[in-house]
Design a protein around this motif. Structure first.
Motif, PDB file in Angstrom:
ATOM      1  N   HIS A 356       0.834  -1.195   0.000  1.00 21.68           N
ATOM      2  CA  HIS A 356       0.000   0.000   0.000  1.00 21.68           C
ATOM      3  C   HIS A 356       0.879   1.259   0.000  1.00 21.68           C
ATOM      4  N   ARG A 357       0.270   2.377  -0.346  1.00 23.57           N
ATOM      5  CA  ARG A 357       1.026   3.623  -0.467  1.00 23.57           C
ATOM      6  C   ARG A 357       0.159   4.805  -0.053  1.00 23.57           C
ATOM      7  N   ILE A 358       0.820   5.902   0.279  1.00 26.53           N
ATOM      8  CA  ILE A 358       0.128   7.142   0.646  1.00 26.53           C
ATOM      9  C   ILE A 358       0.630   8.248  -0.278  1.00 26.53           C
ATOM     10  N   GLU A 359      -0.314   9.053  -0.794  1.00 25.43           N
ATOM     11  CA  GLU A 359      -0.002  10.113  -1.744  1.00 25.43           C
ATOM     12  C   GLU A 359       0.025  11.479  -1.062  1.00 25.43           C
ATOM     13  N   HIS A 360       0.991  12.292  -1.436  1.00 24.56           N
ATOM     14  CA  HIS A 360       1.115  13.724  -1.126  1.00 24.56           C
ATOM     15  C   HIS A 360       1.868  14.023   0.177  1.00 24.56           C
ATOM     16  N   ILE A 361       1.290  13.694   1.346  1.00 29.91           N
ATOM     17  CA  ILE A 361       2.017  13.831   2.628  1.00 29.91           C
ATOM     18  C   ILE A 361       2.683  15.209   2.716  1.00 29.91           C
ATOM     19  N   GLU A 362       1.878  16.257   2.652  1.00 25.03           N
ATOM     20  CA  GLU A 362       2.443  17.602   2.581  1.00 25.03           C
ATOM     21  C   GLU A 362       2.926  18.127   3.922  1.00 25.03           C
ATOM     22  N   THR A 363       2.372  17.637   5.013  1.00 22.44           N
ATOM     23  CA  THR A 363       2.862  18.048   6.330  1.00 22.44           C
ATOM     24  C   THR A 363       2.702  16.866   7.280  1.00 22.44           C
ATOM     25  N   ARG A 371       7.294   5.206  10.583  1.00 21.20           N
ATOM     26  CA  ARG A 371       6.241   4.205  10.395  1.00 21.20           C
ATOM     27  C   ARG A 371       6.111   3.769   8.941  1.00 21.20           C
ATOM     28  N   PHE A 372       6.514   4.629   8.005  1.00 22.99           N
ATOM     29  CA  PHE A 372       6.435   4.241   6.597  1.00 22.99           C
ATOM     30  C   PHE A 372       7.305   3.015   6.338  1.00 22.99           C
ATOM     31  N   ALA A 373       8.545   3.056   6.818  1.00 24.82           N
ATOM     32  CA  ALA A 373       9.428   1.906   6.628  1.00 24.82           C
ATOM     33  C   ALA A 373       8.981   0.720   7.468  1.00 24.82           C
ATOM     34  N   GLU A 374       8.558   0.979   8.689  1.00 31.20           N
ATOM     35  CA  GLU A 374       8.140  -0.114   9.579  1.00 31.20           C
ATOM     36  C   GLU A 374       6.956  -0.890   8.990  1.00 31.20           C
ATOM     37  N   LEU A 375       6.027  -0.175   8.370  1.00 31.51           N
ATOM     38  CA  LEU A 375       4.820  -0.806   7.834  1.00 31.51           C
ATOM     39  C   LEU A 375       4.950  -1.167   6.364  1.00 31.51           C
ATOM     40  N   GLY A 376       6.065  -0.755   5.736  1.00 31.08           N
ATOM     41  CA  GLY A 376       6.233  -1.014   4.314  1.00 31.08           C
ATOM     42  C   GLY A 376       5.291  -0.210   3.445  1.00 31.08           C
ATOM     43  N   VAL A 377       4.939   1.004   3.888  1.00 30.82           N
ATOM     44  CA  VAL A 377       4.056   1.886   3.135  1.00 30.82           C
ATOM     45  C   VAL A 377       4.904   2.813   2.273  1.00 30.82           C
ATOM     46  N   ALA A 378       4.680   2.809   0.977  1.00 31.21           N
ATOM     47  CA  ALA A 378       5.412   3.702   0.090  1.00 31.21           C
ATOM     48  C   ALA A 378       4.880   5.121   0.224  1.00 31.21           C
ATOM     49  N   ALA A 379       5.797   6.082   0.229  1.00 27.34           N
ATOM     50  CA  ALA A 379       5.434   7.497   0.265  1.00 27.34           C
ATOM     51  C   ALA A 379       5.541   8.052  -1.152  1.00 27.34           C
ATOM     52  N   SER A 380       4.464   8.630  -1.642  1.00 28.11           N
ATOM     53  CA  SER A 380       4.426   9.186  -2.996  1.00 28.11           C
ATOM     54  C   SER A 380       4.260  10.697  -2.897  1.00 28.11           C
ATOM     55  N   LEU A 381       5.311  11.438  -3.285  1.00 25.24           N
ATOM     56  CA  LEU A 381       5.304  12.897  -3.173  1.00 25.24           C
ATOM     57  C   LEU A 381       5.529  13.539  -4.539  1.00 25.24           C
ATOM     58  N   GLN A 382       5.096  14.787  -4.659  1.00 26.47           N
ATOM     59  CA  GLN A 382       5.171  15.527  -5.914  1.00 26.47           C
ATOM     60  C   GLN A 382       5.961  16.816  -5.682  1.00 26.47           C
ATOM     61  N   PRO A 383       7.277  16.769  -5.872  1.00 26.08           N
ATOM     62  CA  PRO A 383       8.120  17.942  -5.580  1.00 26.08           C
ATOM     63  C   PRO A 383       7.680  19.232  -6.257  1.00 26.08           C
ATOM     64  N   ALA A 471       6.856   1.013  -5.411  1.00 20.42           N
ATOM     65  CA  ALA A 471       5.555   1.518  -4.966  1.00 20.42           C
ATOM     66  C   ALA A 471       4.406   0.847  -5.710  1.00 20.42           C
ATOM     67  N   ALA A 472       4.675   0.361  -6.917  1.00 21.69           N
ATOM     68  CA  ALA A 472       3.651  -0.329  -7.706  1.00 21.69           C
ATOM     69  C   ALA A 472       3.743  -1.842  -7.589  1.00 21.69           C
ATOM     70  N   GLY A 473       4.677  -2.330  -6.781  1.00 21.39           N
ATOM     71  CA  GLY A 473       4.855  -3.775  -6.661  1.00 21.39           C
ATOM     72  C   GLY A 473       5.476  -4.401  -7.887  1.00 21.39           C
ATOM     73  N   GLU A 474       6.307  -3.619  -8.616  1.00 25.93           N
ATOM     74  CA  GLU A 474       6.865  -4.087  -9.873  1.00 25.93           C
ATOM     75  C   GLU A 474       8.383  -4.180  -9.865  1.00 25.93           C
ATOM     76  N   SER A 475       8.989  -4.274  -8.703  1.00 25.74           N
ATOM     77  CA  SER A 475      10.451  -4.275  -8.621  1.00 25.74           C
ATOM     78  C   SER A 475      11.089  -5.424  -9.396  1.00 25.74           C
ATOM     79  N   ALA A 476      10.393  -6.526  -9.554  1.00 27.58           N
ATOM     80  CA  ALA A 476      10.973  -7.675 -10.254  1.00 27.58           C
ATOM     81  C   ALA A 476      11.107  -7.434 -11.747  1.00 27.58           C
ATOM     82  N   VAL A 477      10.332  -6.486 -12.286  1.00 30.58           N
ATOM     83  CA  VAL A 477      10.328  -6.315 -13.744  1.00 30.58           C
ATOM     84  C   VAL A 477      10.598  -4.888 -14.190  1.00 30.58           C
ATOM     85  N   ALA A 478      10.775  -3.974 -13.271  1.00 28.31           N
ATOM     86  CA  ALA A 478      10.914  -2.568 -13.653  1.00 28.31           C
ATOM     87  C   ALA A 478      11.856  -1.847 -12.690  1.00 28.31           C
TER      88      ALA A 478
END
Length: 523
Positions: A356-363, A371-383, A471-478
């Motif tokens: 699973h993943r969380i988008e934006h996380i602005e503050t 907790r992101f690493a502990e739970l294996g949650v991907a952080a998706s940010l838009q610089p 973040a997409a679960g595609e590390s084996a192929v991408a």
């Protein structure tokens, strides 16, 4: 090894593959990387039908991916007059006075909240320059809009409405709509009557957009909506999509068992270069719109409600999808929204790690980062979103949050150093899709985030390659240049690890390859 369909030689290859970090040549067969090596290996890979491209010293990296974009749904959002260059109310009025009429409407997009100069968003500020013409203007955040009196009348909007999600038709003390529409359900009342492009126009614009994206080096996008899948399917049957699109349709408040079943059944639908693979949730809205879910009210007294009126219903929907093997992405900007999304993944137990993943996380406060690493949650940010704020705190985002929370803006480096998977994107059409700017701004954040260190060049590159794949679960192929991985490749004139950030934004893109197809070639 069968003969290659495509060979790229004369390159300085950064593979991001620990088994072989560098190379100078890559071979592709049947849309997959078949070999990685040096110039001496090329003769053994060639066959009578092999295309050989000499990259003349260009820097080849895994195909760059926008980890959060809206290239199909966004075509309707980015319709009409581009208002992204408007900086004040006088500029807005001037732009509307000269705007093109589309079937009698003025339609605009990309309007910055800061253009209202601290005034409440109200149709009266623009009424006299429209001359009674209906107008619908999307604000840059994609979560709010300004509609004129004529537009509201055309949609039959005369006062407040009740919604299943956190949304609002803003009204004055007398109950008259101000024209400010907050969140999707409120905007949808008017978009239902706004002129829309024809199918032929949408098809043409989709291919034009995807080709323009590929010209910046993009080979793929995580599409954070359901888009128009029938349109995408039809286009993909007619031609090669320049980008690989991975869709995550929305799950909105009120979704019942049937709606969840439909989302589950949609998984895996796809064709060449497109796939439904995930579900998108909203836990809140935006800071500027007053709908980010915060642990304490913003400076206007807003921001204390979740997008899902019953946050526990959101958590149960995530659990239902998780049991069915569906990956989820949750829009969470405010600290309370981020915390609830993390708590929901924690409730899944060990099986939720990496899914699973969380988008934006602005503050976000310090205690949430590990907790992101502990739970294996991907952080998706838009610089690039940092560019809508100002270092002096005078922008609407910073004023809403106050100094303490604004100081926690877009914690890219902090999340990486806390061990999180960090995927990067643009959120087009909220910000421009140029992936070179995403890489550069990740290294040098702007505005409210300019005081904190950005990512290293390698971390930024990983955010659009290996971490986007994770973040997409595609590390084996991408996300790597290695045999067996997808033949998604980007060749830049400048080394993304050595070029200064400001120069990287202007780097020529020598070649873009998606699924073994050359989709952009620098003339």
């Amino acid at each position: 090894m069968p003969a290659a369909d495509l060979i790229l030689t004369g390159a300085q290859v950064r593979t991001l593959d620990a088994a072989r970090p560098t190379a100078s040549a890559v071979a592709v067969h049947d849309d997959v990387i078949s070999a990685v090596g040096e110039a001496d290996d090329v003769r053994d890979w060639r066959g009578p039908g092999t295309e050989v491209v000499d990259l003349r010293g260009a820097h080849l990296v895994p195909g760059l991916v926008d980890a959060h974009s809206h290239p199909v749904w966004g075509l309707n959002m980015a319709t009409g007059t581009d208002l992204s260059g408007v900086t004040d109310l006088a500029g807005l009025r001037a732009a509307l006075a000269g705007a093109e009429r589309i079937e009698g409407w003025v339609v605009g997009y990309g309007l910055d909240h800061n253009a209202f100069e601290g005034r409440p968003i109200h149709q009266d500020l623009i009424a006299d320059v429209l001359g009674g013409v209906p107008a619908f203007l999307r604000l840059y955040d994609g979560h709010s809009a300004l509609a004129s009196a004529a537009a509201l009348a055309a949609a039959g909007v005369t006062g407040r409405r009740a919604f299943a999600q956190h949304a609002e038709v803003v009204c004055d003390v007398s109950g008259r709509p101000t024209g400010h529409l907050v969140e999707h359900a409120a905007m949808d009342l008017v978009t239902a009557v706004v002129p829309r492009p024809s199918y032929a126009e949408q098809r043409s614009r989709l291919l034009e957009l995807l080709s323009a994206m590929a010209a910046t080096g993009l080979t793929g996008a995580h599409v954070m909506d359901g888009g128009d899948l029938d349109l995408v399917a039809a286009v993909a049957e007619e031609t090669v999509l320049p980008l690989r699109l991975r869709f995550a349709p929305w799950c909105m408040p009120g979704a019942d068992d049937d709606a969840l079943r439909e989302l589950i059944e949609a998984q895996g639908r796809g064709g060449r270069h497109w796939l439904v693979g995930g579900v998108k949730f909203f836990m809140d809205g935006t800071v500027e719109g007053g709908t980010a879910w915060l642990e304490h009210p913003d400076c206007h007294g807003q921001g204390t409600a979740a997008f899902w009126p019953d946050p526990h219903a959101y958590a149960e929907a995530v659990r239902t999808l998780h049991r069915a093997g569906v990956r989820t992405a949750t829009h969470a900007i405010g600290d309370a929204a981020v915390r609830h999304a993390l708590d929901t993944v924690a409730s899944l137990g060990p099986s939720g790690h990496g899914a699973h993943r969380i988008e934006h996380i602005e503050t976000a406060p310090d205690e949430l980062l590990p907790r992101f690493a502990e739970l294996g949650v991907a952080a998706s940010l838009q610089p690039p979103h940092t560019g809508y704020t100002r270092a002096d705190g005078s922008d609407e985002w910073s004023r809403r949050l106050g100094d303490d929370r604004a100081a926690r803006a877009w914690r890219l480096r902090d999340l990486r150093e806390a061990g999180a998977t960090l995927a990067l994107g643009s959120d087009w059409p909220i910000a421009h899709y140029d992936v070179r700017a995403v890489l550069a701004t990740a290294r040098r954040p702007k505005g409210a985030a300019a005081h904190r260190p950005g990512l290293t060049p390698l971390q930024a590159l990983e955010g659009c390659t290996s971490h986007a794949a994770a973040a997409a679960g595609e590390s084996a192929v991408a996300g790597r240049i290695a045999p067996g991985c997808r033949a998604d490749l980007t060749a830049l004139a400048l080394d993304p690890l050595l070029a200064p950030a400001d120069e990287l934004t202007e780097s020529p893109v020598r070649l873009t390859v998606t699924g073994g197809h050359v989709v952009h070639r620098d003339a």
